[in-house]
Design a protein around this motif. Sequence first.
Motif, PDB file in Angstrom:
ATOM      1  N   ASN A 155       0.824  -1.217   0.020  1.00  0.00           N
ATOM      2  CA  ASN A 155       0.053   0.052  -0.058  1.00  0.00           C
ATOM      3  C   ASN A 155       0.856   1.307   0.035  1.00  0.00           C
ATOM      4  OD1 ASN A 155      -2.539   1.228  -0.110  1.00  0.00           O
ATOM      5  ND2 ASN A 155      -2.643   1.545   2.077  1.00  0.00           N
ATOM      6  N   VAL A 156       1.761   1.475  -0.928  1.00  0.00           N
ATOM      7  CA  VAL A 156       2.734   2.729  -0.968  1.00  0.00           C
ATOM      8  C   VAL A 156       1.725   3.845  -1.656  1.00  0.00           C
ATOM      9  CG1 VAL A 156       4.693   3.436  -2.502  1.00  0.00           C
ATOM     10  CG2 VAL A 156       4.676   1.263  -1.296  1.00  0.00           C
ATOM     11  N   LEU A 157       0.917   3.403  -2.640  1.00  0.00           N
ATOM     12  CA  LEU A 157      -0.052   4.476  -3.249  1.00  0.00           C
ATOM     13  C   LEU A 157      -1.243   4.072  -3.009  1.00  0.00           C
ATOM     14  CD1 LEU A 157       1.658   5.160  -6.606  1.00  0.00           C
ATOM     15  CD2 LEU A 157       1.927   6.457  -4.690  1.00  0.00           C
ATOM     16  N   ASN A 158      -2.249   4.898  -1.965  1.00  0.00           N
ATOM     17  CA  ASN A 158      -3.657   4.582  -1.734  1.00  0.00           C
ATOM     18  C   ASN A 158      -4.417   4.937  -3.060  1.00  0.00           C
ATOM     19  OD1 ASN A 158      -4.430   7.557  -1.901  1.00  0.00           O
ATOM     20  ND2 ASN A 158      -3.707   7.835   0.059  1.00  0.00           N
ATOM     21  N   ARG A 159      -5.711   4.453  -2.875  1.00  0.00           N
ATOM     22  CA  ARG A 159      -6.451   4.344  -3.978  1.00  0.00           C
ATOM     23  C   ARG A 159      -6.918   5.712  -4.516  1.00  0.00           C
ATOM     24  NH1 ARG A 159     -12.864   1.696  -3.820  1.00  0.00           N
ATOM     25  NH2 ARG A 159     -13.279   2.129  -5.747  1.00  0.00           N
ATOM     26  N   GLU A 160      -6.914   6.943  -3.567  1.00  0.00           N
ATOM     27  CA  GLU A 160      -7.163   8.121  -4.360  1.00  0.00           C
ATOM     28  C   GLU A 160      -5.821   8.571  -5.068  1.00  0.00           C
ATOM     29  OE1 GLU A 160      -7.876  12.734  -2.699  1.00  0.00           O
ATOM     30  OE2 GLU A 160      -7.684  11.001  -1.182  1.00  0.00           O
ATOM     31  N   ILE A 161      -4.850   8.390  -4.581  1.00  0.00           N
ATOM     32  CA  ILE A 161      -3.612   8.835  -5.406  1.00  0.00           C
ATOM     33  C   ILE A 161      -3.521   7.974  -6.543  1.00  0.00           C
ATOM     34  CG2 ILE A 161      -1.097   9.102  -5.365  1.00  0.00           C
ATOM     35  CD1 ILE A 161      -2.590  11.109  -3.582  1.00  0.00           C
ATOM     36  N   ARG A 162      -3.964   6.585  -6.727  1.00  0.00           N
ATOM     37  CA  ARG A 162      -3.717   5.685  -7.866  1.00  0.00           C
ATOM     38  C   ARG A 162      -4.714   6.291  -8.770  1.00  0.00           C
ATOM     39  NH1 ARG A 162      -4.257   1.754  -4.262  1.00  0.00           N
ATOM     40  NH2 ARG A 162      -5.965   0.708  -5.169  1.00  0.00           N
ATOM     41  N   GLN A 163      -5.882   6.724  -8.318  1.00  0.00           N
ATOM     42  CA  GLN A 163      -7.102   6.952  -9.553  1.00  0.00           C
ATOM     43  C   GLN A 163      -6.575   8.554 -10.052  1.00  0.00           C
ATOM     44  OE1 GLN A 163     -10.598   7.296  -6.552  1.00  0.00           O
ATOM     45  NE2 GLN A 163     -11.204   5.310  -7.484  1.00  0.00           N
ATOM     46  N   LYS A 164      -6.137   9.313  -9.309  1.00  0.00           N
ATOM     47  CA  LYS A 164      -5.351  10.596  -9.754  1.00  0.00           C
ATOM     48  C   LYS A 164      -4.532  10.405 -10.695  1.00  0.00           C
ATOM     49  CE  LYS A 164      -6.685  13.818  -5.821  1.00  0.00           C
ATOM     50  NZ  LYS A 164      -5.941  14.561  -4.980  1.00  0.00           N
TER      51      LYS A 164
ATOM     52  N   ALA B 213      -3.519   7.295 -12.408  1.00  0.00           N
ATOM     53  CA  ALA B 213      -4.029   6.742 -13.780  1.00  0.00           C
ATOM     54  C   ALA B 213      -4.668   7.874 -14.557  1.00  0.00           C
ATOM     55  CB  ALA B 213      -5.099   5.834 -13.267  1.00  0.00           C
ATOM     56  N   ALA B 214      -5.589   8.862 -14.185  1.00  0.00           N
ATOM     57  CA  ALA B 214      -6.188   9.777 -14.905  1.00  0.00           C
ATOM     58  C   ALA B 214      -5.107  10.772 -15.572  1.00  0.00           C
ATOM     59  CB  ALA B 214      -7.084  10.504 -14.157  1.00  0.00           C
ATOM     60  N   LYS B 215      -4.112  11.025 -14.930  1.00  0.00           N
ATOM     61  CA  LYS B 215      -2.947  11.630 -15.443  1.00  0.00           C
ATOM     62  C   LYS B 215      -2.496  11.117 -16.570  1.00  0.00           C
ATOM     63  CE  LYS B 215      -0.998  14.983 -12.825  1.00  0.00           C
ATOM     64  NZ  LYS B 215      -1.292  16.090 -13.516  1.00  0.00           N
TER      65      LYS B 215
ATOM     66  N   VAL C 294       5.853  12.309 -13.523  1.00  0.00           N
ATOM     67  CA  VAL C 294       4.479  12.820 -12.576  1.00  0.00           C
ATOM     68  C   VAL C 294       4.800  12.823 -11.146  1.00  0.00           C
ATOM     69  CG1 VAL C 294       2.645  12.114 -14.299  1.00  0.00           C
ATOM     70  CG2 VAL C 294       3.841  10.517 -12.880  1.00  0.00           C
ATOM     71  N   PHE C 295       5.885  12.107 -10.629  1.00  0.00           N
ATOM     72  CA  PHE C 295       6.454  12.238  -9.308  1.00  0.00           C
ATOM     73  C   PHE C 295       6.589  13.789  -8.893  1.00  0.00           C
ATOM     74  CE2 PHE C 295      10.469  11.861 -11.843  1.00  0.00           C
ATOM     75  CZ  PHE C 295      11.085  12.678 -11.016  1.00  0.00           C
ATOM     76  N   ARG C 296       6.754  14.885  -9.958  1.00  0.00           N
ATOM     77  CA  ARG C 296       6.988  15.877  -9.584  1.00  0.00           C
ATOM     78  C   ARG C 296       5.693  16.860  -9.208  1.00  0.00           C
ATOM     79  NH1 ARG C 296      11.757  17.354 -14.085  1.00  0.00           N
ATOM     80  NH2 ARG C 296      13.502  16.426 -12.773  1.00  0.00           N
ATOM     81  N   ASP C 297       4.589  16.183  -9.453  1.00  0.00           N
ATOM     82  CA  ASP C 297       3.079  16.909  -9.165  1.00  0.00           C
ATOM     83  C   ASP C 297       3.114  16.724  -7.889  1.00  0.00           C
ATOM     84  OD1 ASP C 297       0.426  17.388  -8.994  1.00  0.00           O
ATOM     85  OD2 ASP C 297       0.167  16.492 -10.821  1.00  0.00           O
ATOM     86  N   GLN C 298       3.173  18.030  -7.188  1.00  0.00           N
ATOM     87  CA  GLN C 298       2.802  18.090  -5.700  1.00  0.00           C
ATOM     88  C   GLN C 298       1.625  17.527  -5.171  1.00  0.00           C
ATOM     89  OE1 GLN C 298       3.914  22.079  -4.369  1.00  0.00           O
ATOM     90  NE2 GLN C 298       6.048  21.766  -4.915  1.00  0.00           N
ATOM     91  N   ASP C 299       0.519  17.604  -6.200  1.00  0.00           N
ATOM     92  CA  ASP C 299      -0.903  17.057  -5.851  1.00  0.00           C
ATOM     93  C   ASP C 299      -1.027  15.788  -5.603  1.00  0.00           C
ATOM     94  OD1 ASP C 299      -3.535  17.609  -5.553  1.00  0.00           O
ATOM     95  OD2 ASP C 299      -3.927  16.546  -7.576  1.00  0.00           O
TER      96      ASP C 299
ATOM     97  N   LYS D  69       1.031   0.429 -24.110  1.00  0.00           N
ATOM     98  CA  LYS D  69       1.092   1.929 -24.103  1.00  0.00           C
ATOM     99  C   LYS D  69       2.378   1.966 -22.945  1.00  0.00           C
ATOM    100  CE  LYS D  69      -0.853   6.356 -22.788  1.00  0.00           C
ATOM    101  NZ  LYS D  69      -2.080   7.089 -22.058  1.00  0.00           N
ATOM    102  N   ALA D  70       3.232   2.824 -23.452  1.00  0.00           N
ATOM    103  CA  ALA D  70       4.382   3.248 -22.770  1.00  0.00           C
ATOM    104  C   ALA D  70       4.870   4.502 -22.957  1.00  0.00           C
ATOM    105  CB  ALA D  70       5.513   2.319 -23.403  1.00  0.00           C
ATOM    106  N   ILE D  71       4.915   5.209 -21.602  1.00  0.00           N
ATOM    107  CA  ILE D  71       5.544   6.473 -21.341  1.00  0.00           C
ATOM    108  C   ILE D  71       6.623   6.579 -20.554  1.00  0.00           C
ATOM    109  CG2 ILE D  71       4.547   8.728 -20.727  1.00  0.00           C
ATOM    110  CD1 ILE D  71       1.604   7.714 -20.656  1.00  0.00           C
ATOM    111  N   TYR D  72       7.684   7.031 -21.236  1.00  0.00           N
ATOM    112  CA  TYR D  72       8.983   6.994 -20.736  1.00  0.00           C
ATOM    113  C   TYR D  72       9.089   8.449 -20.338  1.00  0.00           C
ATOM    114  CZ  TYR D  72       9.952   2.402 -21.853  1.00  0.00           C
ATOM    115  OH  TYR D  72       9.952   1.150 -22.097  1.00  0.00           O
TER     116      TYR D  72
END
Length: 257
Positions: free
Chosen positions: A22-31, A33-35, A59-64, A52-55
Motif C-alpha cells: 500500500n505505497v500508493l492509496n486508492r485516491e492517489i492511484r486514481q489521480k 491513472a487519470a493523468k 509525474v512524481f514532481r506533481d505536488q498534488d 502503451k508506454a510513457i517514458y
Amino acid sequence: MTTSRPEFLQGISPHHGEVVRNVLNREIRQKLAAKLDAMPSSETWYADIYAKAIYGPMVFRDQDLGIADTIKQLLPEYRILADLYLEKTPGDDGFPFHTDFDSIGFMERPEEMLTVWIPLTPVNEVGSGQLSIVMEEGAVRLSLIREANQLHSLLRVVDPTVPEHPPFQMTRQEHEYMERTKFTPSLDAGDALLFCNAFFHKSEGVAQGKRAAYIMRLVPKNAKFNRMRLLGLKKLGQNLAVVNELLEQYYPDALEP
C-alpha cells in the motif's frame, strides 16, 4: 508470498526483492491513472513492446500526487531520478529475463539504482502480468557480467576506438536456472516491488484484463554519474530529459552551445 533475501545482497543492493504494501492509496492511484491516461505513448522502439508506454512523464514532481514525499518517507537515502508507465493487454506473453542498463547506464555504480515497481492493477495470480526477479548469487554475478557488457557497448558509441566485444549471450541452462529460482510476488494495486535494475528480471504473461504499472528509478542521494555514458545515451537519444538534466547539472561543458 514472501521470500528471504540472501545476505550477500546487503553489500550489493540492500533493497532488492523487498515488497512494500500500500505505497500508493486508492485516491492517489486514481489521480495518477487519470493523468497517465491523458498522456500520449512515447515515440521510442520500447513502446512497440507495450499497449502503451510513457517514458519520463515526471509525474512524481506533481505536488498534488505527493509521490515524492511518499518515497522520501519510505526511502530517505534515495531520490527519484526518472519514471515510466507501462501498460499491457491480453495476449501479451511477457518479456524475457533482462537487465535495464541499455538505456539508463549513466551511473558510476549502476547496480546502486533502485526500481520501485508499482502495479496500478492487481498482479496476484498467473496470467495477471506479474514481475519476476532473481536473487540467487549465481544469477546476480551473471547479471553483473551482462551489465559490464552493456556499458562497454555504450562507451563505444562515444569512442569507436574502444575495441568491440562479442554480445552477451545466455545459455539454455542459465535460462532454466533463472526460471527455477525466480521470485514472483503477488501484489495488489498500490503495492511496490523494489529491485535492482542490474539484476535479471522479467514480466510474466497477461491472460485477461489490463496490466498497468507505474515505475520509478531511484538513486542514492550521493550517486555519481559518468560523463562518457551520459554522452553515449544522449547520442542514442535514450532518456533525453533525464540525460540532459544530468549533463547540465554535472557536466555543463559537455552540452552543445
